[in-house]
Design an enzyme around this catalytic site. Structure first.
Site, PDB file in Angstrom:
ATOM      1  N   HIS A   1       0.856  -1.191   0.000  1.00 30.99           N
ATOM      2  CA  HIS A   1       0.000   0.000   0.000  1.00 30.99           C
ATOM      3  C   HIS A   1       0.891   1.238   0.000  1.00 30.99           C
ATOM      4  O   HIS A   1       1.604   1.488   0.967  1.00 30.99           O
ATOM      5  CB  HIS A   1      -0.875  -0.049   1.271  1.00 30.99           C
ATOM      6  CG  HIS A   1      -1.858   1.070   1.399  1.00 30.99           C
ATOM      7  ND1 HIS A   1      -2.719   1.171   2.467  1.00 30.99           N
ATOM      8  CD2 HIS A   1      -2.132   2.146   0.615  1.00 30.99           C
ATOM      9  CE1 HIS A   1      -3.469   2.245   2.332  1.00 30.99           C
ATOM     10  NE2 HIS A   1      -3.134   2.859   1.216  1.00 30.99           N
TER      11      HIS A   1
ATOM     12  N   GLU B   1     -12.657  -6.697  -2.577  1.00 32.61           N
ATOM     13  CA  GLU B   1     -11.977  -7.255  -1.413  1.00 32.61           C
ATOM     14  C   GLU B   1     -12.815  -6.866  -0.200  1.00 32.61           C
ATOM     15  O   GLU B   1     -13.042  -5.679   0.062  1.00 32.61           O
ATOM     16  CB  GLU B   1     -10.547  -6.731  -1.284  1.00 32.61           C
ATOM     17  CG  GLU B   1      -9.868  -7.341  -0.063  1.00 32.61           C
ATOM     18  CD  GLU B   1      -8.353  -7.170  -0.032  1.00 32.61           C
ATOM     19  OE1 GLU B   1      -7.725  -7.144  -1.114  1.00 32.61           O
ATOM     20  OE2 GLU B   1      -7.820  -7.068   1.076  1.00 32.61           O
TER      21      GLU B   1
HETATM   22  N1  PXP Z   1      -6.207  -5.683   2.363  1.00 27.20           N
HETATM   23  C1  PXP Z   1      -6.295  -4.333   2.358  1.00 27.20           C
HETATM   24  C2  PXP Z   1      -7.103  -3.683   1.294  1.00 27.20           C
HETATM   25  C3  PXP Z   1      -5.597  -3.560   3.319  1.00 27.20           C
HETATM   26  O1  PXP Z   1      -5.702  -2.220   3.307  1.00 27.20           O
HETATM   27  C4  PXP Z   1      -4.773  -4.219   4.251  1.00 27.20           C
HETATM   28  C5  PXP Z   1      -3.977  -3.417   5.215  1.00 27.20           C
HETATM   29  O2  PXP Z   1      -3.056  -2.630   4.534  1.00 27.20           O
HETATM   30  C6  PXP Z   1      -4.714  -5.619   4.210  1.00 27.20           C
HETATM   31  C7  PXP Z   1      -5.460  -6.321   3.270  1.00 27.20           C
HETATM   32  C8  PXP Z   1      -3.881  -6.387   5.172  1.00 27.20           C
HETATM   33  O3  PXP Z   1      -4.324  -6.170   6.474  1.00 27.20           O
HETATM   34  P1  PXP Z   1      -3.435  -6.649   7.692  1.00 27.20           P
HETATM   35  O4  PXP Z   1      -2.113  -5.952   7.556  1.00 27.20           O
HETATM   36  O5  PXP Z   1      -4.227  -6.225   8.874  1.00 27.20           O
HETATM   37  O6  PXP Z   1      -3.307  -8.137   7.569  1.00 27.20           O
END
Ligand code: PXP
Length: 252
Positions: A45, A156
């Protein structure tokens, strides 16, 4: 049931690096290790404030994933700057997320209904460039339909509320899981590919992975934390095994 892919989010390797302003630990090295350990793809990200992943990281991750023949899922806010970066690098996928500077993490899903007029043209340009676009949304059938309407190929589902309820042993966890199931069914019914992610750990991965319509989970923070204790490869392999167990039980 089809095989559930595991995308590993390596943002928090960069969080640790940036805490000291050094060049280590390197998220690109983490991506290489994650792929070697069985991750199907890498998620990163690029936040507007660059608090973890940097522009240079994205450049290198694009090259690394391309060389390994694995998908890079570029997570970004719906802004002209992020769109230009996605179009310059052409990652396999882009996941559109909401972003507020003061938040600790992505706290809720994107409001596709409110943002339709801004989001639809961005989705159109990214899809036309060959990028698979997903919308990160709450498990709400109205947001699922709105994602279809803006032209996304993927949704998602935000699993954060469910995962937190489980960790806090709150009774609404069951209802939140049911909402995820219903949203996944609705997404598949509309012809969308359905992914899920946020806050998933070893405990919550199995109920989520058992949702038959899901094609991909994106997991980061827990895996990077667990890597401190058992190493990144073993943490990913254990998560992978739990995902496979959940699917095997469901198929039996
Ligand atoms: N999917 C998305 C769209 C996210 O924004 C994030 C966090 O950046 C994740 C998955 C993964 O989340 P986590 O780091 O809590 O496992």
């Amino acid at each position: 049931m089809s095989r559930l892919r595991l995308g590993v989010n390596i943002d928090h390797v960069a969080t640790v690096r940036n805490a000291r302003g050094e060049g280590y630990p390197d998220p690109v090295r983490a991506a290489e290790m994650a792929l070697a350990a069985g991750a199907d793809g890498i998620t990163a990200h690029l936040r507007e404030d660059r608090r973890h992943i940097s522009d240079a990281d994205i450049e290198q991750l694009v090259v690394t994933c391309r060389r390994r023949g694995r998908p890079l899922n570029f997570e970004c806010a719906v802004t002209a700057e992020m769109e230009a970066i996605a179009l310059a690098h052409l990652p396999h996928a882009a996941c559109l997320v909401p972003e507020r500077r003061e938040e600790v993490t992505t706290e809720g899903g994107l409001d596709i209904i409110k943002g339709h007029n801004t989001i639809a043209p961005v989705v159109n340009r990214l899809v036309s460039a060959g990028i698979r676009v997903s919308c990160f949304i709450d498990a709400d059938p109205v947001q699922v339909a709105a994602s279809k309407a803006v032209g996304a190929q993927v949704i998602e589902l935000h699993t954060g509320a469910y995962c937190q309820a489980v960790r806090e042993r709150r009774p609404e966890a069951d209802a939140l899981l049911q909402r995820l199931r219903a949203a996944a069914t609705e997404g598949a019914r509309l012809g969308l590919e359905v992914h899920a992610g946020h806050g998933i750990d070893y405990e919550t991965v199995k109920p989520v992975a058992a949702i038959p319509e899901l094609m991909e989970l994106n997991i980061g923070h827990f895996l990077i934390g667990e890597a401190i204790f058992i190493g990144l490869g073993p943490a990913i392999q254990r998560m992978r095994a739990l995902m496979d167990e959940a699917r095997a039980v469901k198929a039996a």
